[in-house]
Write a protein that holds these residues in place. Structure first.
Motif, PDB file in Angstrom:
ATOM      1  N   LEU A  60       5.137 -15.086  -5.287  1.00 23.03           N
ATOM      2  CA  LEU A  60       4.362 -14.066  -4.580  1.00 23.03           C
ATOM      3  C   LEU A  60       4.618 -12.688  -5.194  1.00 23.03           C
ATOM      4  CD1 LEU A  60       2.465 -13.509  -2.144  1.00 23.03           C
ATOM      5  CD2 LEU A  60       4.540 -13.030  -0.815  1.00 23.03           C
ATOM      6  N   LYS A  61       5.868 -12.395  -5.486  1.00 25.57           N
ATOM      7  CA  LYS A  61       6.220 -11.090  -6.072  1.00 25.57           C
ATOM      8  C   LYS A  61       5.602 -10.891  -7.453  1.00 25.57           C
ATOM      9  CE  LYS A  61      10.581 -10.476  -3.601  1.00 25.57           C
ATOM     10  NZ  LYS A  61      12.062 -10.467  -3.742  1.00 25.57           N
ATOM     11  N   GLU A  62       5.351 -11.976  -8.169  1.00 26.62           N
ATOM     12  CA  GLU A  62       4.680 -11.868  -9.474  1.00 26.62           C
ATOM     13  C   GLU A  62       3.248 -11.362  -9.324  1.00 26.62           C
ATOM     14  OE1 GLU A  62       4.597 -15.369 -11.986  1.00 26.62           O
ATOM     15  OE2 GLU A  62       6.630 -15.894 -11.333  1.00 26.62           O
ATOM     16  N   HIS A  63       2.624 -11.732  -8.223  1.00 30.42           N
ATOM     17  CA  HIS A  63       1.196 -11.449  -8.046  1.00 30.42           C
ATOM     18  C   HIS A  63       0.896 -10.366  -7.017  1.00 30.42           C
ATOM     19  CE1 HIS A  63       0.085 -14.754 -10.640  1.00 30.42           C
ATOM     20  NE2 HIS A  63       1.023 -15.467 -10.043  1.00 30.42           N
ATOM     21  N   VAL A  64       1.870 -10.016  -6.206  1.00 31.42           N
ATOM     22  CA  VAL A  64       1.658  -9.013  -5.159  1.00 31.42           C
ATOM     23  C   VAL A  64       2.691  -7.904  -5.329  1.00 31.42           C
ATOM     24  CG1 VAL A  64       1.673  -8.563  -2.673  1.00 31.42           C
ATOM     25  CG2 VAL A  64       0.689 -10.691  -3.547  1.00 31.42           C
ATOM     26  N   LYS A  65       2.232  -6.743  -5.687  1.00 35.10           N
ATOM     27  CA  LYS A  65       3.104  -5.575  -5.879  1.00 35.10           C
ATOM     28  C   LYS A  65       2.981  -4.582  -4.728  1.00 35.10           C
ATOM     29  CE  LYS A  65       4.152  -7.131  -9.978  1.00 35.10           C
ATOM     30  NZ  LYS A  65       5.206  -8.114 -10.027  1.00 35.10           N
ATOM     31  N   GLU A  66       1.836  -4.593  -4.074  1.00 33.00           N
ATOM     32  CA  GLU A  66       1.572  -3.641  -2.992  1.00 33.00           C
ATOM     33  C   GLU A  66       2.365  -4.043  -1.745  1.00 33.00           C
ATOM     34  OE1 GLU A  66      -2.263  -2.324  -0.449  1.00 33.00           O
ATOM     35  OE2 GLU A  66      -2.590  -2.557  -2.610  1.00 33.00           O
ATOM     36  N   ASN A  67       3.174  -3.131  -1.249  1.00 34.09           N
ATOM     37  CA  ASN A  67       4.062  -3.413  -0.112  1.00 34.09           C
ATOM     38  C   ASN A  67       3.285  -3.872   1.123  1.00 34.09           C
ATOM     39  OD1 ASN A  67       6.737  -3.515   1.011  1.00 34.09           O
ATOM     40  ND2 ASN A  67       6.206  -1.666   2.156  1.00 34.09           N
ATOM     41  N   ARG A  68       2.132  -3.293   1.378  1.00 31.39           N
ATOM     42  CA  ARG A  68       1.328  -3.648   2.558  1.00 31.39           C
ATOM     43  C   ARG A  68       0.937  -5.127   2.525  1.00 31.39           C
ATOM     44  NH1 ARG A  68      -3.978  -4.258   3.230  1.00 31.39           N
ATOM     45  NH2 ARG A  68      -4.407  -3.492   1.141  1.00 31.39           N
ATOM     46  N   ILE A  69       0.480  -5.606   1.394  1.00 31.20           N
ATOM     47  CA  ILE A  69       0.071  -7.012   1.265  1.00 31.20           C
ATOM     48  C   ILE A  69       1.292  -7.923   1.303  1.00 31.20           C
ATOM     49  CG2 ILE A  69      -1.090  -8.712  -0.205  1.00 31.20           C
ATOM     50  CD1 ILE A  69      -2.782  -6.336  -1.287  1.00 31.20           C
ATOM     51  N   PHE A  70       2.377  -7.488   0.659  1.00 31.55           N
ATOM     52  CA  PHE A  70       3.602  -8.273   0.655  1.00 31.55           C
ATOM     53  C   PHE A  70       4.128  -8.453   2.084  1.00 31.55           C
ATOM     54  CE2 PHE A  70       8.229  -8.748   0.180  1.00 31.55           C
ATOM     55  CZ  PHE A  70       8.250  -9.894  -0.606  1.00 31.55           C
ATOM     56  N   LYS A  71       4.203  -7.360   2.838  1.00 26.48           N
ATOM     57  CA  LYS A  71       4.692  -7.448   4.225  1.00 26.48           C
ATOM     58  C   LYS A  71       3.745  -8.281   5.091  1.00 26.48           C
ATOM     59  CE  LYS A  71       7.926  -3.877   5.313  1.00 26.48           C
ATOM     60  NZ  LYS A  71       8.225  -2.765   6.207  1.00 26.48           N
ATOM     61  N   HIS A  72       2.454  -8.157   4.839  1.00 31.62           N
ATOM     62  CA  HIS A  72       1.490  -8.972   5.586  1.00 31.62           C
ATOM     63  C   HIS A  72       1.758 -10.453   5.329  1.00 31.62           C
ATOM     64  CE1 HIS A  72      -2.229 -10.641   7.136  1.00 31.62           C
ATOM     65  NE2 HIS A  72      -2.445 -11.189   5.946  1.00 31.62           N
ATOM     66  N   SER A  73       2.012 -10.812   4.092  1.00 34.31           N
ATOM     67  CA  SER A  73       2.302 -12.213   3.758  1.00 34.31           C
ATOM     68  C   SER A  73       3.556 -12.700   4.478  1.00 34.31           C
ATOM     69  CB  SER A  73       2.466 -12.373   2.245  1.00 34.31           C
ATOM     70  OG  SER A  73       1.265 -12.057   1.591  1.00 34.31           O
ATOM     71  N   LEU A  74       4.579 -11.857   4.542  1.00 35.66           N
ATOM     72  CA  LEU A  74       5.800 -12.212   5.268  1.00 35.66           C
ATOM     73  C   LEU A  74       5.527 -12.365   6.762  1.00 35.66           C
ATOM     74  CD1 LEU A  74       8.374  -9.812   3.551  1.00 35.66           C
ATOM     75  CD2 LEU A  74       8.141 -12.290   3.196  1.00 35.66           C
ATOM     76  N   ALA A  75       4.681 -11.501   7.300  1.00 38.78           N
ATOM     77  CA  ALA A  75       4.346 -11.578   8.724  1.00 38.78           C
ATOM     78  C   ALA A  75       3.582 -12.864   9.039  1.00 38.78           C
ATOM     79  CB  ALA A  75       3.523 -10.354   9.135  1.00 38.78           C
ATOM     80  N   VAL A  76       2.621 -13.200   8.201  1.00 36.97           N
ATOM     81  CA  VAL A  76       1.854 -14.432   8.424  1.00 36.97           C
ATOM     82  C   VAL A  76       2.769 -15.643   8.274  1.00 36.97           C
ATOM     83  CG1 VAL A  76      -0.093 -15.830   7.625  1.00 36.97           C
ATOM     84  CG2 VAL A  76      -0.346 -13.351   7.833  1.00 36.97           C
ATOM     85  N   GLU A  77       3.710 -15.570   7.353  1.00 31.55           N
ATOM     86  CA  GLU A  77       4.706 -16.637   7.225  1.00 31.55           C
ATOM     87  C   GLU A  77       5.441 -16.827   8.560  1.00 31.55           C
ATOM     88  OE1 GLU A  77       8.635 -17.718   4.513  1.00 31.55           O
ATOM     89  OE2 GLU A  77       8.145 -15.608   4.879  1.00 31.55           O
TER      90      GLU A  77
END
Length: 183
Positions: A10-27
């Motif tokens: 995920l970190k390879e493809h997502v650099k934007e903190n907003r999208i990264f945190k959203h992915s963690l939240a959905v997880e």
């Protein structure tokens, strides 16, 4: 795939903190629903974590590029189809529990976090009544499709307050487990 490996991908493809945190939240929300329904927590969690893997680089065709980015990971076709199913114009039916859950928690998890940001206690004690009130306020998070969130929840056959409680509990537990604050 181990969560740590999925996180690196995920970190390879997502650099934007907003999208990264959203992915963690959905997880976190997906894990909460896996627990609630007696499903595979690891699988549900990985689906939540990786569901937006292509969003930052390919927003105009999201989630269609996800299979390509996940091709080397040996995920089964159902896993990939579940990722594809959460798109608004998906050709993959939301006819399994994991697909219904992903669609049901995707936008709602972020909406709940937005509500939590407005509260002094953040997510602690957040109930459906407060979320419902903010949903009626069209100026709050105006880009969010409220009708779609309600339809997704109804497709899961859960009540509104129960849906909110499940997601909030999942977010709080996930915050503690991974050491990331959503609000």
């Amino acid at each position: 795939m181990k969560r740590e490996d999925a996180l690196e991908l995920l970190k390879e493809h997502v650099k934007e903190n907003r999208i990264f945190k959203h992915s963690l939240a959905v997880e976190g929300a997906m894990i909460a629903y896996a627990k609630k329904f007696g499903e595979d927590e690891k699988r549900f969690g990985l689906i939540g974590l990786l569901h937006d893997i292509d969003f930052e680089k390919y927003p105009e065709v999201h989630p269609a590029k996800a299979p390509e980015l996940l091709a080397t990971c040996n995920f089964d076709n159902d896993f990939i189809d579940t990722i594809l199913s959460h798109g608004i114009d998906s050709h993959v039916k939301r006819d399994t529990l994991e697909r219904k859950c992903l669609h049901g928690v995707d936008e709602m998890a972020s909406f709940i976090i937005a509500v939590g940001l407005m509260r002094p206690t953040k997510l602690e004690g957040l109930k459906g009544k407060s979320v419902k009130k903010k949903m009626k306020d069209k100026a709050f998070a105006k880009a969010v499709n409220r009708e779609e969130m309600i339809n997704a929840m109804e497709n899961m056959e859960v009540e509104f307050n129960d849906h909110i409680d499940t997601i909030v509990e999942g977010l709080i537990e996930h915050e503690k487990r991974i050491g990331v604050t959503f609000c």
